[in-house]
Enzyme design. Sequence first.
Site, short mmCIF file in Angstrom:
data_model
loop_
_atom_site.label_atom_id
_atom_site.label_comp_id
_atom_site.label_asym_id
_atom_site.label_seq_id
_atom_site.Cartn_x
_atom_site.Cartn_y
_atom_site.Cartn_z
N CYS A 23 -3.09 19.79 47.24
CA CYS A 23 -1.79 20.18 48.30
C CYS A 23 -2.36 19.74 49.61
CB CYS A 23 -2.08 21.92 48.25
SG CYS A 23 -0.63 22.32 47.08
N ASN A 55 -2.73 15.30 31.99
CA ASN A 55 -3.97 16.58 31.05
C ASN A 55 -2.87 17.19 31.30
OD1 ASN A 55 -5.16 14.72 29.84
ND2 ASN A 55 -6.07 13.96 31.96
N THR A 60 -8.98 18.60 35.08
CA THR A 60 -9.79 19.57 36.16
C THR A 60 -8.40 19.89 37.82
OG1 THR A 60 -9.64 17.33 36.71
CG2 THR A 60 -11.95 18.14 35.16
N HIS A 84 0.03 16.95 38.21
CA HIS A 84 -0.24 15.04 38.15
C HIS A 84 -0.33 14.34 37.42
CE1 HIS A 84 -3.85 16.60 37.55
NE2 HIS A 84 -5.11 15.88 37.23
P1 5GP Z 1 -7.30 15.80 35.84
O1 5GP Z 1 -9.05 15.71 34.73
O2 5GP Z 1 -6.94 17.08 36.16
O3 5GP Z 1 -6.23 14.91 34.63
O4 5GP Z 1 -7.07 14.91 37.00
C1 5GP Z 1 -8.20 14.87 38.03
C2 5GP Z 1 -8.15 12.99 39.03
O5 5GP Z 1 -8.55 13.80 39.93
C3 5GP Z 1 -9.39 12.61 38.20
O6 5GP Z 1 -9.19 11.55 37.98
C4 5GP Z 1 -10.20 12.28 39.26
O7 5GP Z 1 -10.95 11.63 39.51
C5 5GP Z 1 -9.60 12.75 40.42
N1 5GP Z 1 -9.95 13.32 42.00
C6 5GP Z 1 -10.27 14.69 42.13
N2 5GP Z 1 -10.91 14.86 43.23
C7 5GP Z 1 -10.30 14.25 43.66
C8 5GP Z 1 -10.04 13.45 45.41
O8 5GP Z 1 -10.47 14.30 46.16
N3 5GP Z 1 -9.22 12.09 45.48
C9 5GP Z 1 -8.96 11.21 45.01
N4 5GP Z 1 -8.46 10.31 45.46
N5 5GP Z 1 -8.78 12.09 43.67
C10 5GP Z 1 -9.52 12.65 42.87
ZN ZN Z 2 -1.61 22.30 45.13
#
Ligand code: 5GP
Ligand code: ZN
Length: 118
Positions: free
Chosen positions: A7, A87, A95, A100
């Site tokens: 957000c 995920n 995470t 997303h």
């Molecule tokens: P998840 O593990 O939840 O499927 O994916 C979260 C993704 O967000 C990860 O691939 C991680 O590298 C990315 N991510 C986490 N923090 C940030 C951030 O501050 N900026 C950007 N551009 N990506 C982020």
């Molecule tokens: Zn949000």
Amino acid sequence: MKDCLFCKIIAGEIPSTKVYEDEHWFAFRDISPCAPIHVLLIPKIHVKNILDFTEETSTYFSNFFLIVKKIAEQEGLEESGFRLVMNTGEQSGQTVFHFHAHIIGGKEMGWPPFPVQE
Ligand code: 5GP
Ligand code: ZN
């Protein structure tokens, strides 16, 4: 939503490298890319993940795949293809709890993405 990383990215409070934006969607480059192209596509409403979906969310998401296609074409992935990953929940590796979709491409990928247990 307060205290949600994505957000804050939509609001511009945390910088990101934007690749697409419209009334409902925002897409930006993953900070830790796992491939030459690694884009995160997020809705401008706060939804935790697919398990948080409602009828209303579903309507909001009606053009989701068209937006994915538009971004994939914009990134030059229409010939090679790409992987779309959402995920959902901690065990899957989620995470950040704002829905997303990972749009990943630009390299050969194996399947399954983890070693299969006998
Ligand atoms: P998840 O593990 O939840 O499927 O994916 C979260 C993704 O967000 C990860 O691939 C991680 O590298 C990315 N991510 C986490 N923090 C940030 C951030 O501050 N900026 C950007 N551009 N990506 C982020
Ligand atoms: Zn949000």
